[in-house]
Design a protein around this motif. Structure first.
Motif, PDB file in Angstrom:
ATOM      1  N   VAL A 100      43.870  33.838  38.028  1.00  0.00           N
ATOM      2  CA  VAL A 100      42.587  34.510  37.831  1.00  0.00           C
ATOM      3  C   VAL A 100      41.591  33.518  37.248  1.00  0.00           C
ATOM      4  O   VAL A 100      41.899  32.799  36.289  1.00  0.00           O
ATOM      5  CB  VAL A 100      42.744  35.723  36.888  1.00  0.00           C
ATOM      6  N   SER A 101      40.410  33.472  37.833  1.00  0.00           N
ATOM      7  CA  SER A 101      39.354  32.605  37.296  1.00  0.00           C
ATOM      8  C   SER A 101      38.036  33.347  37.352  1.00  0.00           C
ATOM      9  O   SER A 101      37.863  34.284  38.139  1.00  0.00           O
ATOM     10  CB  SER A 101      39.271  31.288  38.071  1.00  0.00           C
ATOM     11  N   PHE A 102      37.109  32.903  36.522  1.00  0.00           N
ATOM     12  CA  PHE A 102      35.833  33.598  36.393  1.00  0.00           C
ATOM     13  C   PHE A 102      34.720  32.767  36.992  1.00  0.00           C
ATOM     14  O   PHE A 102      34.315  32.951  38.123  1.00  0.00           O
ATOM     15  CB  PHE A 102      35.585  33.912  34.926  1.00  0.00           C
ATOM     16  N   ARG A 103      34.229  31.777  36.266  1.00  0.00           N
ATOM     17  CA  ARG A 103      33.138  30.945  36.768  1.00  0.00           C
ATOM     18  C   ARG A 103      33.644  29.538  37.035  1.00  0.00           C
ATOM     19  O   ARG A 103      33.829  29.126  38.180  1.00  0.00           O
ATOM     20  CB  ARG A 103      31.987  30.926  35.747  1.00  0.00           C
ATOM     21  N   SER A 104      33.880  28.808  35.956  1.00  0.00           N
ATOM     22  CA  SER A 104      34.187  27.383  36.109  1.00  0.00           C
ATOM     23  C   SER A 104      35.530  27.126  36.769  1.00  0.00           C
ATOM     24  O   SER A 104      35.756  26.047  37.329  1.00  0.00           O
ATOM     25  CB  SER A 104      34.130  26.691  34.744  1.00  0.00           C
ATOM     26  N   GLY A 105      36.448  28.081  36.718  1.00  0.00           N
ATOM     27  CA  GLY A 105      37.753  27.877  37.320  1.00  0.00           C
ATOM     28  C   GLY A 105      37.847  28.280  38.773  1.00  0.00           C
ATOM     29  O   GLY A 105      38.903  28.094  39.399  1.00  0.00           O
ATOM     30  N   ARG A 106      36.754  28.802  39.340  1.00  0.00           N
ATOM     31  CA  ARG A 106      36.801  29.208  40.748  1.00  0.00           C
ATOM     32  C   ARG A 106      37.093  27.994  41.627  1.00  0.00           C
ATOM     33  O   ARG A 106      36.503  26.930  41.459  1.00  0.00           O
ATOM     34  CB  ARG A 106      35.464  29.832  41.177  1.00  0.00           C
ATOM     35  N   GLY A 107      37.994  28.160  42.563  1.00  0.00           N
ATOM     36  CA  GLY A 107      38.355  27.076  43.470  1.00  0.00           C
ATOM     37  C   GLY A 107      39.506  26.223  42.993  1.00  0.00           C
ATOM     38  O   GLY A 107      40.000  25.387  43.761  1.00  0.00           O
ATOM     39  N   VAL A 108      39.953  26.389  41.752  1.00  0.00           N
ATOM     40  CA  VAL A 108      41.148  25.661  41.315  1.00  0.00           C
ATOM     41  C   VAL A 108      42.288  25.956  42.281  1.00  0.00           C
ATOM     42  O   VAL A 108      43.031  25.064  42.700  1.00  0.00           O
ATOM     43  CB  VAL A 108      41.522  26.051  39.859  1.00  0.00           C
ATOM     44  N   VAL A 109      42.412  27.229  42.646  1.00  0.00           N
ATOM     45  CA  VAL A 109      43.266  27.634  43.760  1.00  0.00           C
ATOM     46  C   VAL A 109      42.351  28.262  44.791  1.00  0.00           C
ATOM     47  O   VAL A 109      41.522  29.121  44.471  1.00  0.00           O
ATOM     48  CB  VAL A 109      44.356  28.626  43.305  1.00  0.00           C
ATOM     49  N   SER A 110      42.460  27.843  46.031  1.00  0.00           N
ATOM     50  CA  SER A 110      41.586  28.324  47.088  1.00  0.00           C
ATOM     51  C   SER A 110      41.646  29.841  47.209  1.00  0.00           C
ATOM     52  O   SER A 110      42.717  30.452  47.110  1.00  0.00           O
ATOM     53  CB  SER A 110      41.979  27.703  48.432  1.00  0.00           C
ATOM     54  N   ASP A 111      40.495  30.452  47.454  1.00  0.00           N
ATOM     55  CA  ASP A 111      40.466  31.895  47.650  1.00  0.00           C
ATOM     56  C   ASP A 111      41.198  32.322  48.906  1.00  0.00           C
ATOM     57  O   ASP A 111      41.411  33.523  49.117  1.00  0.00           O
ATOM     58  CB  ASP A 111      39.016  32.394  47.675  1.00  0.00           C
ATOM     59  N   ARG A 112      41.593  31.390  49.742  1.00  0.00           N
ATOM     60  CA  ARG A 112      42.417  31.738  50.902  1.00  0.00           C
ATOM     61  C   ARG A 112      43.880  31.955  50.502  1.00  0.00           C
ATOM     62  O   ARG A 112      44.666  32.502  51.279  1.00  0.00           O
ATOM     63  CB  ARG A 112      42.318  30.646  51.968  1.00  0.00           C
ATOM     64  N   SER A 113      44.247  31.511  49.323  1.00  0.00           N
ATOM     65  CA  SER A 113      45.609  31.715  48.839  1.00  0.00           C
ATOM     66  C   SER A 113      45.772  33.144  48.331  1.00  0.00           C
ATOM     67  O   SER A 113      44.871  33.684  47.683  1.00  0.00           O
ATOM     68  CB  SER A 113      45.924  30.733  47.704  1.00  0.00           C
ATOM     69  N   PRO A 114      46.914  33.773  48.585  1.00  0.00           N
ATOM     70  CA  PRO A 114      47.126  35.119  48.031  1.00  0.00           C
ATOM     71  C   PRO A 114      47.154  35.132  46.512  1.00  0.00           C
ATOM     72  O   PRO A 114      46.921  36.172  45.893  1.00  0.00           O
ATOM     73  CB  PRO A 114      48.492  35.522  48.614  1.00  0.00           C
ATOM     74  N   TYR A 115      47.420  33.973  45.908  1.00  0.00           N
ATOM     75  CA  TYR A 115      47.554  33.927  44.454  1.00  0.00           C
ATOM     76  C   TYR A 115      46.206  33.890  43.746  1.00  0.00           C
ATOM     77  O   TYR A 115      46.097  34.316  42.593  1.00  0.00           O
ATOM     78  CB  TYR A 115      48.419  32.732  44.046  1.00  0.00           C
ATOM     79  N   ALA A 116      45.169  33.384  44.408  1.00  0.00           N
ATOM     80  CA  ALA A 116      43.848  33.312  43.788  1.00  0.00           C
ATOM     81  C   ALA A 116      43.265  34.718  43.708  1.00  0.00           C
ATOM     82  O   ALA A 116      43.154  35.420  44.708  1.00  0.00           O
ATOM     83  CB  ALA A 116      42.929  32.401  44.585  1.00  0.00           C
ATOM     84  N   GLN A 117      42.862  35.113  42.503  1.00  0.00           N
ATOM     85  CA  GLN A 117      42.316  36.446  42.288  1.00  0.00           C
ATOM     86  C   GLN A 117      41.011  36.335  41.497  1.00  0.00           C
ATOM     87  O   GLN A 117      40.920  35.568  40.542  1.00  0.00           O
ATOM     88  CB  GLN A 117      43.306  37.326  41.520  1.00  0.00           C
ATOM     89  N   VAL A 118      40.021  37.116  41.918  1.00  0.00           N
ATOM     90  CA  VAL A 118      38.740  37.095  41.226  1.00  0.00           C
ATOM     91  C   VAL A 118      38.831  37.885  39.924  1.00  0.00           C
ATOM     92  O   VAL A 118      39.797  38.613  39.679  1.00  0.00           O
ATOM     93  CB  VAL A 118      37.613  37.628  42.128  1.00  0.00           C
ATOM     94  N   PHE A 119      37.796  37.754  39.122  1.00  0.00           N
ATOM     95  CA  PHE A 119      37.792  38.286  37.762  1.00  0.00           C
ATOM     96  C   PHE A 119      38.133  39.780  37.685  1.00  0.00           C
ATOM     97  O   PHE A 119      39.013  40.175  36.908  1.00  0.00           O
ATOM     98  CB  PHE A 119      36.426  37.987  37.140  1.00  0.00           C
ATOM     99  N   PRO A 120      37.467  40.660  38.451  1.00  0.00           N
ATOM    100  CA  PRO A 120      37.810  42.080  38.330  1.00  0.00           C
ATOM    101  C   PRO A 120      39.241  42.390  38.767  1.00  0.00           C
ATOM    102  O   PRO A 120      39.869  43.300  38.217  1.00  0.00           O
ATOM    103  CB  PRO A 120      36.785  42.782  39.223  1.00  0.00           C
ATOM    104  N   ALA A 121      39.775  41.651  39.726  1.00  0.00           N
ATOM    105  CA  ALA A 121      41.180  41.842  40.099  1.00  0.00           C
ATOM    106  C   ALA A 121      42.092  41.462  38.939  1.00  0.00           C
ATOM    107  O   ALA A 121      43.114  42.114  38.687  1.00  0.00           O
ATOM    108  CB  ALA A 121      41.517  41.020  41.340  1.00  0.00           C
ATOM    109  N   GLY A 122      41.712  40.406  38.225  1.00  0.00           N
ATOM    110  CA  GLY A 122      42.485  40.006  37.051  1.00  0.00           C
ATOM    111  C   GLY A 122      42.520  41.089  36.000  1.00  0.00           C
ATOM    112  O   GLY A 122      43.547  41.318  35.347  1.00  0.00           O
ATOM    113  N   ASN A 123      41.399  41.782  35.842  1.00  0.00           N
ATOM    114  CA  ASN A 123      41.355  42.884  34.889  1.00  0.00           C
ATOM    115  C   ASN A 123      42.324  43.990  35.299  1.00  0.00           C
ATOM    116  O   ASN A 123      43.002  44.584  34.453  1.00  0.00           O
ATOM    117  CB  ASN A 123      39.922  43.408  34.808  1.00  0.00           C
ATOM    118  N   ASP A 124      42.408  44.265  36.604  1.00  0.00           N
ATOM    119  CA  ASP A 124      43.360  45.268  37.087  1.00  0.00           C
ATOM    120  C   ASP A 124      44.806  44.833  36.815  1.00  0.00           C
ATOM    121  O   ASP A 124      45.665  45.655  36.481  1.00  0.00           O
ATOM    122  CB  ASP A 124      43.175  45.493  38.585  1.00  0.00           C
TER     123      ASP A 124
END
Length: 543
Positions: free
Chosen positions: A232-256
């Motif tokens: 899970v990443s918010f701003r600066s960590g976006r792209g550390v893992v590509s959003d094409r990966s199933p493991y990359a999750q955006v901030f609201p998903a992380g909250n869930d």
């Protein structure tokens, strides 16, 4: 050589080949020194000091290399400090070079042009390190110290000044080899083993990736696959893992995901959102990796603290887990379903931002760079805009420096002359640095800027309506005709009114490879905040 030549020569010895800035009396000798090196050095002249500093910030944020700018002392350097604050907040290596009044007058309050009561003390409150070179001979050593401070440990901006008469003075000066950057702290193998034990014992781990993980992206994804943990990443960590990966999750998903997570691995993240707003569950175990040991106890102490660079700590953690033979069941199907569900929710509720950002993403090549702004589409981009690699989404972090975006994007484009760069702005923030369209035109920087215009500071006006009974003050704006305004600088401009038209306009502009402004008149946009400001998951665990 002169003091100015010594200063510039040592900066170039440390690999700097691009400088942004604005000339002025106390920098005359420094600019003459740059003129003599123009076959080895690129210089971009801005139209305001804040523009120069933001360009250096964009250069640093998008490359990880040092972004350098030079401005006159006093009002010149003070005009640049919002960008320095942004660099400090986002751990960007920005070097501020400034002149000074004549050396004999420093501290005397005589009233020299651009004199401040104590400029050096002021800069020390805004940067990681600041100093003054009082002789040409001192310049090489101080420049190298600036680079050691800026790039060693937690990266942050620094400042170095030299009085105008010292810049003019000649002396025998020996330039030095490039600075030796301090090695990251040695790994505590016992702490790595303790962290691995906690992670191996957990059932539903979660990784929080911040800006400190940018250089460890492939290892972070390896760790995620090994332990089947969402990242899970918010701003600066976006792209550390590509959003094409199933493991990359955006901030609201992380909250869930947070409510069912039992082990948290925070990599290069302050974790302030989780500590302060989501709350720490009573059974949660926290493992933190950070190069700045002061972060560990800033809010609450973790169960295991790994004081290390993420590039060293994550592979060591993977090795320790592999020795334990961890092999959890796959969560990929669950995580892919979550990604799709959250994206559908955002598409339903955050309009028209979602559709416009989706149009820009389709138009922007996979390796293109996107620069946000403190605007309704900018907030939404933090969790809506797909990012495929580190440093592809540029933001100003927690400082929220309204108006930073356009000039920052010019610095990003200068750093990546052959790549596509798209910047979004609002009509309010754009006017902070819209004068830098002159810089875009002068240097033919092919930045494509999308201007969302609703003739107001909408975030402010929304709060005035919701919090203060609709008592509106200073939130409606009077704007120029932005298309004609851009055209007056010789910049191509047009106006579109739908996501489909925007996608076509962005694609065409990127193909032209010339500075472009695309205005999008909009009604009020839906609030992006419900997907950022979430109800606490564990209210009793908020710090």
């Amino acid at each position: 050589m002169t003091g100015a030549e010594a200063l510039l020569g040592q900066i170039m010895a440390n690999g700097v080949d691009t400088i942004f800035g604005l000339p002025g009396g106390q920098l005359d000798y420094f600019f003459d020194a740059m003129h003599k090196q123009q076959d080895k050095l690129r210089f971009f002249c801005s139209r305001h000091e804040q523009g120069a500093a933001y360009m250096a910030f964009g250069y640093a944020r998008s490359t990880g290399r040092v972004g350098t700018y030079t401005v006159v002392p006093g009002p010149g350097v003070l005009n640049s400090t919002a960008a320095l604050c942004s660099a400090y907040a986002t751990n960007a290596p920005v070097l501020c070079l400034t002149g000074q009044i004549p050396s004999k007058g420093i501290g005397k309050g005589i009233g020299y042009l651009h004199e401040l009561p104590d400029q050096l003390a002021t800069m020390r409150t805004l940067t990681k390190w600041a100093d003054r070179a009082m002789t040409p001979e001192a310049a090489p050593g101080l420049v190298n110290e600036a680079f050691r401070q800026m790039l060693g440990g937690r990266q942050r901006p620094v400042s170095l000044e030299m009085p105008m008469d010292i810049m003019a003075n000649g002396a025998e000066v020996a330039l030095l080899a490039a600075a030796q950057i301090p090695a990251p702290p040695a790994l505590d193998t016992d702490a790595v083993d303790r962290a691995a034990e906690i992670i191996a014992a957990g059932g539903r781990p979660i990784i929080i990736a911040g800006g400190g993980a940018l250089s460890a992206g492939s290892d972070v994804e390896r760790l995620a696959r090994l332990i089947q943990a969402p990242v899970v990443s918010f701003r600066s960590g976006r792209g550390v893992v590509s959003d094409r990966s199933p493991y990359a999750q955006v901030f609201p998903a992380g909250n869930d995901l947070w409510k069912d997570s039992d082990v948290v691995i925070a990599i290069g993240s302050r974790m302030e959102q989780q500590y302060l707003y989501w709350g720490i569950g009573p059974a949660m175990k926290i493992v933190r990796i950070d190069i700045d040991e002061r972060e560990f106890d800033r809010i609450a102490a973790p169960d295991v603290a790994l004081h290390a660079d993420a590039g060293d700590a994550v592979p060591a953690l993977i090795a320790a887990l592999e020795r334990r033979g961890v092999s959890p069941r796959s969560r990929e199907e669950e995580l892919v379903e979550l990604k799709h569900r959250v994206r559908r929710q955002i598409a339903d509720q955050v309009q028209p931002q979602f559709d416009y950002l989706d149009a820009i993403r389709r138009a922007l090549p996979d390796d293109g760079l996107f620069v946000d702004e403190i605007t309704q589409c900018g907030y939404a981009s933090w969790y809506t805009f797909p990012v495929y690699a580190p440093r592809q989404l540029i933001n100003c972090g927690y400082q929220g420096t309204l108006g930073y975006g356009y000039a920052t994007a010019l610095g990003v484009q200068a750093a990546h002359p052959d790549k596509a760069v798209v910047n979004i702005v609002g009509d309010g923030g754009f006017m902070f640095t819209a004068n830098e369209m002159a810089t875009a035109a002068q240097y033919q920087l092919p930045l494509v800027t999308v201007l969302f215009n609703n003739n107001k500071f909408q975030n402010v006006q929304r709060q005035q309506k919701e919090w203060f009974g609709g008592r509106l003050i200073a939130s409606d704006l009077t704007n120029p005709d932005f298309v004609k305004f851009a055209e007056s600088f010789g910049i191509r401009a047009e106006r579109v009114s739908s996501p489909a038209a925007l996608e076509a306009a962005v694609k065409a502009a990127l193909e032209r490879r010339a500075p472009t402004l695309i205005e999008v008149p909009t009604p009020d946009m839906a609030s992006p905040w419900p997907f950022i400001i979430r109800p606490p998951v564990f209210p009793e665990g908020c710090k």
